[in-house]
Structure formats: structure tokens, C-alpha cells
Scaffold this active site. Structure first.
Site, PDB file in Angstrom:
ATOM      1  N   SER A 558       0.841  -1.202   0.000  1.00  0.00           N
ATOM      2  CA  SER A 558       0.000   0.000   0.000  1.00  0.00           C
ATOM      3  C   SER A 558       0.868   1.242   0.000  1.00  0.00           C
ATOM      4  O   SER A 558       2.008   1.223   0.497  1.00  0.00           O
ATOM      5  CB  SER A 558      -0.900   0.012   1.240  1.00  0.00           C
ATOM      6  N   TYR A 571      -2.650  -0.360  10.435  1.00  0.00           N
ATOM      7  CA  TYR A 571      -2.650  -0.700   9.000  1.00  0.00           C
ATOM      8  C   TYR A 571      -1.350  -0.249   8.343  1.00  0.00           C
ATOM      9  O   TYR A 571      -0.700  -1.001   7.605  1.00  0.00           O
ATOM     10  CB  TYR A 571      -3.851  -0.050   8.323  1.00  0.00           C
TER      11      TYR A 571
END
Length: 681
Positions: A558, A571
Site C-alpha cells: 500500500s 494498518y
């Protein structure tokens, strides 16, 4: 096309479908059917005699009108006047093109003469196991006479072609009471005045031969069961097969990459348990359709079922080296200056007593069909040994067909493979969102895909969308479980022979400020993405190193692994962990030819499982926008002002694995439409 012609073609297709639907009648893509009739010549307006016959490469069970070749009978029969003799009969195949009627249709097959020269309105040529058993028996001619009397006539072995068509036509003319013939070493041909009569005659030959073999044959044609060669218990058998599959696939891919198929059908296990299996396997297959797909003979492991796994692996490697030497010697014994180059010396069939059969091909369907053909060969051997002894055609004849220029021409007509042909991919989190898009792209580019997801129903639906078992299989896997991951790779090995492209995509996201982030939140996200990616990559490396021809591991990381966004500690940290796993594994696995790369998406809202599961609402709240406008918000903050979709991430995965970046490893590819703060430094 007149109504009568349309009816004749429809009748032929219906007969073909019925015959092709039952494997007792013929094998996949084996045999051909025809019908003769009249139609109006669009130029002269006069009636002309035509023949419609299954074209080259088609399958009876799925035949369509487009798979038929339509030929003028007057021109086809006129070829007998210019036939230059058996030494030049291959030239007649090109002449068939000058007999075609109308536009479109399939290319005429080598068996066209068999149908056109026989004086019958309808002709079937089939490859039933029972018929081939008689055709490959040492005293097949006498057995045919005993089985059928004067109703079915023996035709000695002759390679398919124009001369065989003349031979069968002569046999029919000389035996007006005959309904068909047994073709030595090959199959059967039947005929009739109507489509119904032709089909009835075909089935009569097949079923009569079946009954004859059953009633006349001895009880155990393959001999007694060898001590230690019986089937392993099912769970142990599957586990042994899954462990061996990547090794065997690697061996079978020495010359070119292959996809695998495994079966432990009773017929295979019983054959391998019996005393005569080494002798019979060494004799090879006989029917041309068989050995063109299975090669002249299989590789057979000569160890009992319970031999230690390490010993079995070592012996398979020794036998493979010997197989390659034997195959090269076979080629050199029979090749001449005009022979095509040797196509490859690896086995297409590998037999392991107590475990089953591995078969290989350029794609899953080809591998599966090769295995089905060897089952046909086992049935043929059983029938021939039951009433006589199995006596396949001479090795030199097998070579003439395997390296036939007409077969070589057929191979040249096959379209170029897609970029990911022969690749087997396992994609985690592939039941929805980005993983689903990746699975679709990989299959579209030629790969076989294992759709791995915690949601069994979603994974099954995606696998069905992708085309079913020849393209994709579904496995249920929790990536936090070492056992479930091992089971997923075992399932992949049993389905396709192994795995050589893995995408770590499974993920979850919980968006909270630091002080609201619980240890449970932290552990859950790290367990699924950091720990899960590690476990999947570790199992992937085991399989890939066993195969021995490298592979690809791709992490869907990501932008948040680089960019420090708000309210995103768990995250972001786990994505940074994944990003560094890419670098670490690229450095460690490079010596095995395994490339490890990453993709860093951002703002994938539409079609994303994570965003639909609540992450979207939380991120929208963080940025103060409506959830349905979150994708637009993300797009406007990028340099390109474009929204990122799952298909764009899938495109990056393909770019990394499709061949053009073959020397790239340890790379992270941003797919974020341009986020300057996430530029890699």
C-alpha cells in the site's frame, strides 16, 4: 443451404454429440463422422453431391456446424485418378482444399478420404477402448472374426491417410454384408444408409466387442497384485501426491514449462498394483490419438508405494534422466533428414504405484486429456491381455506419426501462447475486490489460478466465473493458519501440478487514532497481512524450489507503507512490514530464480472489499467527505487526478509477472495515480 441440407447437417451434429458424449464410444477430439447429400450449386443452380465431415482438431461431443468441412464428392472422388501412391499420399491432404464447397468451415482432416471414398451415405470413425483392444491384440484378425463373423471385417494397420480410405472402400465393396471394420492398431469404422443405421452399427460394434472381451477374457489380465504396490490409504495417497507433484512437474518441464493434472482413479491404481504393469507400460500406447498426447510410453516409478518420500524423489530424478536419454535415442533411431526437430524429451505421463498418475501439457485441459487418453490405453491393454496379448504397432510407425509433417503443420497452426500460459497462480483474498480483479487478469493472460479466500462461497463463485476447473479452482484458507495455507498449496499441486506465481493480497483494515487502537486491532491486522504474507510466501518458496524453475511472489502492499497517513497506525505499520518483506525475500530467494516484487495501491474504493467492509466510511470521516465521494476525493489529491480501480492493480501484477520485467526483483510499483508524498526514495 436448403432445408434438406440443413436437416442433414443437424442430423449429423446430433449423432456426433450422442456418440461423443460417451467415453466408451470415443476419446476426446478422437474420431470423426460424416454425412453425404445433395445441395444446390449457387453458380449453376444444379444439384451437386456434397459430404459434410468433422474437420481437423474438432471434438464430436461439442461439434458445431462451423467445425464441419463441406466437400464436393465429384472432386473428392476424382482424386483417385491423380493419386501418386502411398509414398506420396500426404500430398493429398492439400488437394482436399480444392474439393471444398462454399466459404468458411473447418480444415479437412487426414481422415477425409476414409469418409468420402466409402460408398455409404453416413460413416463413423471412432476410437472405442473395446474396439482398439481387438485392434491391438496379437491375434486381432482372428478375434475379430470370432467376435463378429462376417459382419465386421479386419483391416491391417495402415497409417491414416488416402490409402487407408482406399483400403476401407475396397473392403466394403468386397463385403456387402459388413456394417464396418476393425482397423488394426487404430480403431473402428462403421457405415449406414441412414444416420440412424450408421449410429446403430457403430454402437453394435462397440457393445459387441465389450461383451466379447468381458465374456471371453480372463479374470486378471494384468496379473496378481504385487506386494507393496497396492493403493495407499486415501489421505496418505493425496498427501504423497501433493508432495511429489511439484517435483514431477519440474522434471516434466525441463524442456518447456508444463501444467499438470493428477488422478488416482481406481483403474490407474489397479494397473500400477499389478505384476504386468512394467512390461505393458514399456510397450507404450498404440492408437495414434493416444501416443500423440501421451508420448510413446510413460515414465514409471519402480518403487513400492510405501518407499520413503526422499527415496522416491531421488529415484524419479534418476528415471527422468534415463527417460530423456531413451527418448533421444528413439528419435535418432528413426529420424531422417526430412524429420522435424525433436520437440522435447520429457514424459507426458508419470505413473507412481500406490499414488496415481501425473499428466502434463501446455495447459490444464491438455494435461487432463493426456491423462484421460492414458486411462483409455490402460483399458485397451486390459482388453487385449484378457483375450490375447497386447501388441501395439511398431515403434517406427509410432515415430512416423509423432513426427509426421502433417502433425507438424497442425502444430504450426496453433495460435501463439498467451504471456502467462503454463503459469499456475495462487491469489489470496481473491474472492472479491482487488484479488478478484487480479485473478481475472491472470486467467485472461493464460494462467491457471487458485482462488484462495476465507469466504468459501465467494471463492467458488469467482472460480466458476473464470471458467471452472480447467482454468481455476477455489480453496478456503485463513492466512493466519499454517495448516490451511499448506492445504491450499497442496490443493494447487493436485489441481495444476504446483504453483509458480503467488499474490499476497488478503487483507483487512481498521482505521483508528493511536489512543483508540487496541492490541487486538494491532494483532488482527498484523496476523492477516504481515504474518499471513510471511506464511504464504514461505510455503510458496517450498513449492517453487521443489519445482526448480523459479517463480514470482507479488505483495499487494500500500501507499500507506510509505506515506504516514492519519489515524492509521496498525494498518500503515503492517503494510510497511509487507514492503520490507519484499526486499528481504527478493535478496534471499533470488538464487532460486524466484522474483519478489510489490504493488503499492492507494484509494481503491470502487470494487474494494476492504472499503465496502467499513474502511471506506471511516476514511471518509477522517477526511470529512461523503463516503460515496471518497473515490473522487482520492482522485483529486493525486497528480493525475484519476481514480484507481482494482483492474489497475491487476495490471501492475501482470506487468511484473508477464515476462517483460524478467530481470526485476525487489521493486515496489506505485498504483496511486501519483501521490508525491509516497514517492519511493
Amino acid at each position: 443451404m436448403t432445408d434438406a441440407t440443413h436437416e442433414r447437417v443437424s442430423e449429423l451434429l446430433a449423432r456426433s454429440h450422442r456418440l461423443g458424449a460417451d467415453p466408451r464410444n470415443t476419446n476426446y477430439a478422437g474420431g470423426n463422422t460424416s454425412a453425404k447429400g445433395t445441395d444446390t450449386d449457387p453458380v449453376t443452380g444444379q444439384d451437386i453431391e456434397l459430404m459434410w465431415v468433422k474437420g481437423s482438431g474438432g471434438d464430436l461431443g461439442t461439434l458445431t456446424a462451423g467445425g464441419l468441412a463441406a466437400l464436393r464428392l465429384d472432386r473428392l472422388r476424382a482424386l483417385t485418378g491423380v493419386y501418386p501412391g502411398v509414398d506420396r499420399e500426404d500430398e493429398m491432404v492439400a488437394a482436399f482444399d480444392y474439393c471444398l464447397h462454399g466459404k468458411g468451415g473447418a480444415a479437412p482432416s487426414i481422415d477425409t478420404a476414409m469418409h468420402g471414398l466409402v460408398e455409404a451415405a453416413h460413416v463413423d470413425h471412432l476410437h472405442p477402448d473395446s474396439g482398439i483392444a481387438l485392434a491391438c491384440a496379437a491375434d486381432g484378425e482372428a478375434l475379430t472374426k470370432e467376435c463378429f463373423g462376417n459382419q465386421v471385417v479386419w483391416v491391417p494397420w495402415r497409417r491414416p491417410g488416402f490409402q487407408l480410405g482406399l483400403d476401407i472402400a475396397a473392403v466394403k465393396a468386397a463385403n456387402p454384408a459388413a456394417i464396418g471394420c476393425i482397423l488394426g492398431g487404430h480403431g473402428i469404422t462403421a457405415w449406414g444408409d441412414t444416420s440412424e443405421e450408421c449410429e446403430r452399427n457403430s454402437l453394435h460394434i462397440i457393445r459387441t466387442a465389450e461383451a466379447f472381451l468381458e465374456e471371453r477374457g480372463k479374470a486378471e489380465p494384468f496379473g496378481p497384485v504385487l506386494d507393496g504396490y497396492g493403493p495407499l490409504p486415501e489421505a496418505e495417497r493425496k498427501a504423497r501426491a501433493a508432495a511429489l507433484a511439484p517435483v514431477v512437474r519440474g522434471l516434466a518441464s525441463t524442456d518447456r514449462p508444463q501444467v499438470g493434472h493428477f488422478t488416482d482413479a481406481d483403474v490407474v491404481l489397479d494397473f500400477l498394483a499389478r505384476a504386468e504393469h512394467p512390461r505393458l507400460a514399456a510397450l507404450g500406447t498404440s492408437c495414434p490419438d493416444h501416443f500423440l498426447r501421451t508420448k510413446v510410453r510413460p515414465l514409471v516409478l519402480d518403487l513400492p508405494a510405501g518407499a520413503p518420500l526422499e527415496e522416491a524423489v531421488a529415484r524419479l530424478k534418476e528415471l527422468h534422466a534415463a527417460y530423456r536419454e531413451d527418448y533421444r535415442a528413439y528419435y535418432e533411431r528413426h529420424a531422417d533428414a526430412d524429420s522435424p526437430a525433436m520437440r522435447g524429451a520429457d514424459p507426458a505421463i508419470v505413473l507412481v504405484p500406490g499414488v496415481g498418475m501425473f499428466s502434463f501439457g501446455k495447459d490444464k485441459q491438455t494435461a487432463r486429456v493426456a491423462g484421460e487418453f492414458y486411462v483409455n490405453a490402460i483399458n485397451v491393454m486390459r482388453g487385449a491381455e484378457a483375450v490375447s496379448s497386447y501388441a501395439p504397432i511398431e515403434e517406427s510407425e509410432k515415430f512416423r506419426i509423432e513426427y509426421w509433417e502433417l502433425e507438424e503443420a497442425k502444430l504450426r497452426r496453433i495460435p501463439a501462447p498467451k504471456p502467462l500460459a503454463t503459469r499456475v497462480a495462487l491469489v489470496t483474498g481473491a474472492g472479491s475486490g482487488i484479488g478478484k480483479a487480479i485473478a481475472h487478469r491472470l486467467v485472461a493472460e493464460g494462467a491457471c489460478v487458485v482462488v484462495a479466500d476465507l469466504n468459501a462461497e465467494g471463492a467458488a463463485a469467482v472460480a466458476e466465473e473464470l471458467g471452472g476447473p480447467d482454468k481455476a479452482v477455489a480453496v478456503t484458507v485463513d492466512v493466519t493458519s499454517e495448516e490451511q495455507i499448506a492445504d491450499a498449496f497442496a490443493a494447487a499441486s493436485l489441481a495444476f501440478g504446483g504453483v509458480d506465481l503467488v499474490v499476497n493480497n488478503a487483507g483487512i483494515s481498521i482505521s483508528k487514532p493511536l489512543l483508540e487502537t487496541t492490541a487486538k486491532d494491532w494483532d488482527l491486522q498484523h496476523d492477516i497481512m504481515a504474518r499471513g504474507s510471511f506464511l504464504v510466501s514461505r510455503e510458496a518458496a517450498r513449492v517453487m524450489t521443489a519445482q526448480g524453475f523459479g517463480g514470482d511472489i507479488v505483495y499487494i502492499a500500500s501507499k500507506n507503507g510509505v506515506f504516514a497517513g492519519p489515524n492509521n497506525i496498525a494498518y500503515g505499520a503492517t503494510k510497511a512490514d509487507q514492503a520490507h518483506q519484499v526486499r528481504l525475500l527478493a535478496a534471499e530467494l533470488g538464487e532460486h530464480g524466484i522474483r519478489v516484487n510489490g504493488v503499492n495501491p492507494d484509494g481503491v474504493v470502487r470494487g474494494s472489499g476492504i472499503f465496502a467492509g467499513g474502511w471506506g466510511a471511516k476514511r471518509a470521516a477522517v477526511y470529512g467527505v461523503e463516503e460515496e465521494k471518497l473515490g473522487e476525493f482520492y482522485a483529486q489529491r493525486t497528480l493525475l487526478k484519476r481514480e484507481v480501480l482494482p483492474e489497475h492493480v491487476a495490471g501492475a501484477v501482470f506487468a511484473l509477472t508477464g515476462g517483460d520485467l524478467s530481470h526485476t526483483t525487489g521493486l515496489h510499483v506505485p498504483v496511486d495515480a501519483g501521490v508525491a508524498a509516497a514517492f519511493l526514495r
